[in-house]
Design a protein around this motif. Structure first.
Motif, PDB file in Angstrom:
ATOM      1  N   ASP A 146      24.439 -28.790  -9.221  1.00 28.95           N
ATOM      2  CA  ASP A 146      24.045 -27.471  -8.740  1.00 28.95           C
ATOM      3  C   ASP A 146      25.317 -26.745  -8.316  1.00 28.95           C
ATOM      4  O   ASP A 146      26.407 -27.328  -8.349  1.00 28.95           O
ATOM      5  CB  ASP A 146      23.048 -27.567  -7.580  1.00 28.95           C
ATOM      6  CG  ASP A 146      22.068 -26.388  -7.557  1.00 28.95           C
ATOM      7  OD1 ASP A 146      22.504 -25.247  -7.817  1.00 28.95           O
ATOM      8  OD2 ASP A 146      20.882 -26.598  -7.268  1.00 28.95           O
ATOM      9  N   VAL A 147      25.180 -25.478  -7.939  1.00 29.09           N
ATOM     10  CA  VAL A 147      26.341 -24.712  -7.524  1.00 29.09           C
ATOM     11  C   VAL A 147      26.304 -24.462  -6.023  1.00 29.09           C
ATOM     12  O   VAL A 147      25.242 -24.212  -5.450  1.00 29.09           O
ATOM     13  CB  VAL A 147      26.447 -23.361  -8.272  1.00 29.09           C
ATOM     14  CG1 VAL A 147      26.919 -23.584  -9.690  1.00 29.09           C
ATOM     15  CG2 VAL A 147      25.142 -22.593  -8.244  1.00 29.09           C
ATOM     16  N   MET A 148      27.468 -24.559  -5.403  1.00 27.64           N
ATOM     17  CA  MET A 148      27.645 -24.217  -3.998  1.00 27.64           C
ATOM     18  C   MET A 148      28.353 -22.878  -3.965  1.00 27.64           C
ATOM     19  O   MET A 148      29.540 -22.777  -4.285  1.00 27.64           O
ATOM     20  CB  MET A 148      28.487 -25.285  -3.302  1.00 27.64           C
ATOM     21  CG  MET A 148      28.649 -25.054  -1.811  1.00 27.64           C
ATOM     22  SD  MET A 148      27.088 -25.375  -0.956  1.00 27.64           S
ATOM     23  CE  MET A 148      27.314 -24.382   0.509  1.00 27.64           C
ATOM     24  N   LEU A 149      27.605 -21.842  -3.634  1.00 24.46           N
ATOM     25  CA  LEU A 149      28.140 -20.489  -3.718  1.00 24.46           C
ATOM     26  C   LEU A 149      28.975 -20.158  -2.486  1.00 24.46           C
ATOM     27  O   LEU A 149      28.480 -20.177  -1.359  1.00 24.46           O
ATOM     28  CB  LEU A 149      26.998 -19.487  -3.886  1.00 24.46           C
ATOM     29  CG  LEU A 149      26.246 -19.637  -5.217  1.00 24.46           C
ATOM     30  CD1 LEU A 149      24.945 -18.874  -5.190  1.00 24.46           C
ATOM     31  CD2 LEU A 149      27.120 -19.162  -6.365  1.00 24.46           C
ATOM     32  N   VAL A 150      30.233 -19.861  -2.724  1.00 28.81           N
ATOM     33  CA  VAL A 150      31.194 -19.544  -1.667  1.00 28.81           C
ATOM     34  C   VAL A 150      32.016 -18.343  -2.117  1.00 28.81           C
ATOM     35  O   VAL A 150      32.343 -18.213  -3.294  1.00 28.81           O
ATOM     36  CB  VAL A 150      32.153 -20.728  -1.398  1.00 28.81           C
ATOM     37  CG1 VAL A 150      33.027 -20.445  -0.182  1.00 28.81           C
ATOM     38  CG2 VAL A 150      31.391 -22.018  -1.206  1.00 28.81           C
ATOM     39  N   ARG A 151      32.341 -17.464  -1.185  1.00 27.45           N
ATOM     40  CA  ARG A 151      33.206 -16.333  -1.505  1.00 27.45           C
ATOM     41  C   ARG A 151      34.355 -16.260  -0.514  1.00 27.45           C
ATOM     42  O   ARG A 151      34.171 -16.375   0.695  1.00 27.45           O
ATOM     43  CB  ARG A 151      32.420 -15.015  -1.447  1.00 27.45           C
ATOM     44  CG  ARG A 151      31.364 -14.876  -2.531  1.00 27.45           C
ATOM     45  CD  ARG A 151      31.949 -14.812  -3.906  1.00 27.45           C
ATOM     46  NE  ARG A 151      32.766 -13.618  -4.121  1.00 27.45           N
ATOM     47  CZ  ARG A 151      33.505 -13.426  -5.200  1.00 27.45           C
ATOM     48  NH1 ARG A 151      33.570 -14.353  -6.151  1.00 27.45           N
ATOM     49  NH2 ARG A 151      34.208 -12.320  -5.344  1.00 27.45           N
ATOM     50  N   LYS A 152      35.554 -16.095  -1.065  1.00 25.76           N
ATOM     51  CA  LYS A 152      36.744 -15.920  -0.232  1.00 25.76           C
ATOM     52  C   LYS A 152      36.729 -14.530   0.393  1.00 25.76           C
ATOM     53  O   LYS A 152      36.318 -13.562  -0.238  1.00 25.76           O
ATOM     54  CB  LYS A 152      37.996 -16.104  -1.084  1.00 25.76           C
ATOM     55  CG  LYS A 152      39.298 -15.881  -0.343  1.00 25.76           C
ATOM     56  CD  LYS A 152      40.479 -16.238  -1.212  1.00 25.76           C
ATOM     57  CE  LYS A 152      40.624 -15.277  -2.374  1.00 25.76           C
ATOM     58  NZ  LYS A 152      41.798 -15.570  -3.208  1.00 25.76           N
ATOM     59  N   LEU A 153      37.176 -14.433   1.629  1.00 22.35           N
ATOM     60  CA  LEU A 153      37.371 -13.151   2.286  1.00 22.35           C
ATOM     61  C   LEU A 153      38.856 -12.805   2.174  1.00 22.35           C
ATOM     62  O   LEU A 153      39.695 -13.365   2.890  1.00 22.35           O
ATOM     63  CB  LEU A 153      36.944 -13.227   3.757  1.00 22.35           C
ATOM     64  CG  LEU A 153      35.492 -13.626   4.031  1.00 22.35           C
ATOM     65  CD1 LEU A 153      35.238 -13.721   5.525  1.00 22.35           C
ATOM     66  CD2 LEU A 153      34.531 -12.637   3.375  1.00 22.35           C
ATOM     67  N   GLY A 154      39.181 -11.932   1.238  1.00 22.71           N
ATOM     68  CA  GLY A 154      40.569 -11.571   1.000  1.00 22.71           C
ATOM     69  C   GLY A 154      41.048 -10.489   1.951  1.00 22.71           C
ATOM     70  O   GLY A 154      40.278  -9.598   2.357  1.00 22.71           O
ATOM     71  N   VAL A 155      42.316 -10.555   2.323  1.00 23.95           N
ATOM     72  CA  VAL A 155      42.916  -9.534   3.184  1.00 23.95           C
ATOM     73  C   VAL A 155      42.913  -8.188   2.444  1.00 23.95           C
ATOM     74  O   VAL A 155      43.290  -8.128   1.267  1.00 23.95           O
ATOM     75  CB  VAL A 155      44.359  -9.940   3.555  1.00 23.95           C
ATOM     76  CG1 VAL A 155      45.091  -8.778   4.235  1.00 23.95           C
ATOM     77  CG2 VAL A 155      44.349 -11.164   4.447  1.00 23.95           C
ATOM     78  N   PRO A 156      42.473  -7.114   3.080  1.00 22.08           N
ATOM     79  CA  PRO A 156      42.506  -5.796   2.428  1.00 22.08           C
ATOM     80  C   PRO A 156      43.907  -5.463   1.915  1.00 22.08           C
ATOM     81  O   PRO A 156      44.885  -5.554   2.649  1.00 22.08           O
ATOM     82  CB  PRO A 156      42.082  -4.840   3.557  1.00 22.08           C
ATOM     83  CG  PRO A 156      41.246  -5.680   4.468  1.00 22.08           C
ATOM     84  CD  PRO A 156      41.871  -7.040   4.434  1.00 22.08           C
ATOM     85  N   GLY A 157      43.980  -5.126   0.622  1.00 20.86           N
ATOM     86  CA  GLY A 157      45.263  -4.832   0.009  1.00 20.86           C
ATOM     87  C   GLY A 157      45.990  -6.056  -0.511  1.00 20.86           C
ATOM     88  O   GLY A 157      46.929  -5.935  -1.292  1.00 20.86           O
ATOM     89  N   GLN A 158      45.562  -7.252  -0.074  1.00 20.95           N
ATOM     90  CA  GLN A 158      46.136  -8.512  -0.557  1.00 20.95           C
ATOM     91  C   GLN A 158      44.977  -9.487  -0.827  1.00 20.95           C
ATOM     92  O   GLN A 158      44.834 -10.488  -0.127  1.00 20.95           O
ATOM     93  CB  GLN A 158      47.089  -9.115   0.474  1.00 20.95           C
ATOM     94  CG  GLN A 158      48.231  -8.230   0.885  1.00 20.95           C
ATOM     95  CD  GLN A 158      49.114  -8.903   1.920  1.00 20.95           C
ATOM     96  OE1 GLN A 158      49.810  -9.880   1.645  1.00 20.95           O
ATOM     97  NE2 GLN A 158      49.068  -8.388   3.144  1.00 20.95           N
TER      98      GLN A 158
END
Length: 223
Positions: free
Chosen positions: A56-68
């Motif tokens: 199955d998939v473990m859904l994760v999203r990175k929180l990127g720095v604005p502009g980087q």
């Protein structure tokens, strides 16, 4: 150290290492492989195939720095959020900026959940041996969020399995997981992609096709 040919070859090598390290976990009922999309799905499929375990998939999203956006200030799953306070402080991230990024990434999490899983119920992880797979770890933010979310569901054992990662990052996971299986820990690390000859980006359609293949293999096993 030689780079992997691609994610599939890395997954097959990872599966061999896992098969050698799992006998002591055999008493746990129900091994399940959770891959972090998109890049973790090809090695995850190879691991699931070798262990005759569901994928199955473990859904994760990175929180990127604005502009980087490549610099992670944290990561979120549907059930956990991990923040890198050092990055937030050094970059002067305001609360409202953090929440704006998190809102965008939550929307993408929901989109991917609909696309990849449809109305498929989330598996019960309690008392199971969960193997978290990705194509590599750099800062560890996304994998940490995934591990914390899985831990809250009380698995019998939690195994972190990746082809490549810096040793300094892997050390952070000692309190979070029961076992770490990593094939390469190069120094200097550079980046995950530096350790693959083919590190092509995957499409949603490719991920969905691999998940369907895994479901087909699970049905065959059940028969």
């Amino acid at each position: 150290m030689e780079p992997f040919l691609n994610r599939v070859q890395a997954g097959r090598l990872l599966a061999e290492a896992l098969r050698a390290s799992l006998p002591d976990l055999a008493e746990h009922s129900g091994v399940i492989v959770l891959a972090l999309p998109r890049g973790g799905v090809p090695p995850g499929l190879e691991v699931a195939r070798a262990l005759t375990a569901p994928l199955d998939v473990m859904l994760v999203r990175k929180l990127g720095v604005p502009g980087q956006p490549e610099l992670a200030m944290g990561a979120i799953t549907s059930g956990a959020r991990v923040l890198n306070e050092d990055v937030i402080w050094h970059c002067g991230i305001r609360d409202e900026d953090l929440e704006a990024v998190a809102s965008v990434e939550r929307t993408e999490l929901e989109r991917r959940a609909r696309r990849y899983r449809g109305d498929k119920p989330w598996p019960d992880l309690k008392d199971r041996c969960v193997i978290l797979v990705d194509d590599g770890i750099a800062t560890g933010a996304t994998m940490e969020a995934a591990a914390r979310a899985v831990r809250e569901q009380q698995p019998a054992a939690l195994v972190l399995a990746v082809p490549v990662a810096p040793q300094s990052t892997l050390t952070r996971f000692t309190p979070l997981v029961d076992r770490v299986v990593c094939l390469l820990t190069p120094e200097p690390f550079w980046s995950i992609g530096a350790w693959y000859r083919d590190f092509s980006q995957l499409t949603d359609e490719q991920v969905i096709a691999m998940l369907r293949e895994a479901d087909h293999l699970s049905r065959e096993k059940g028969e």
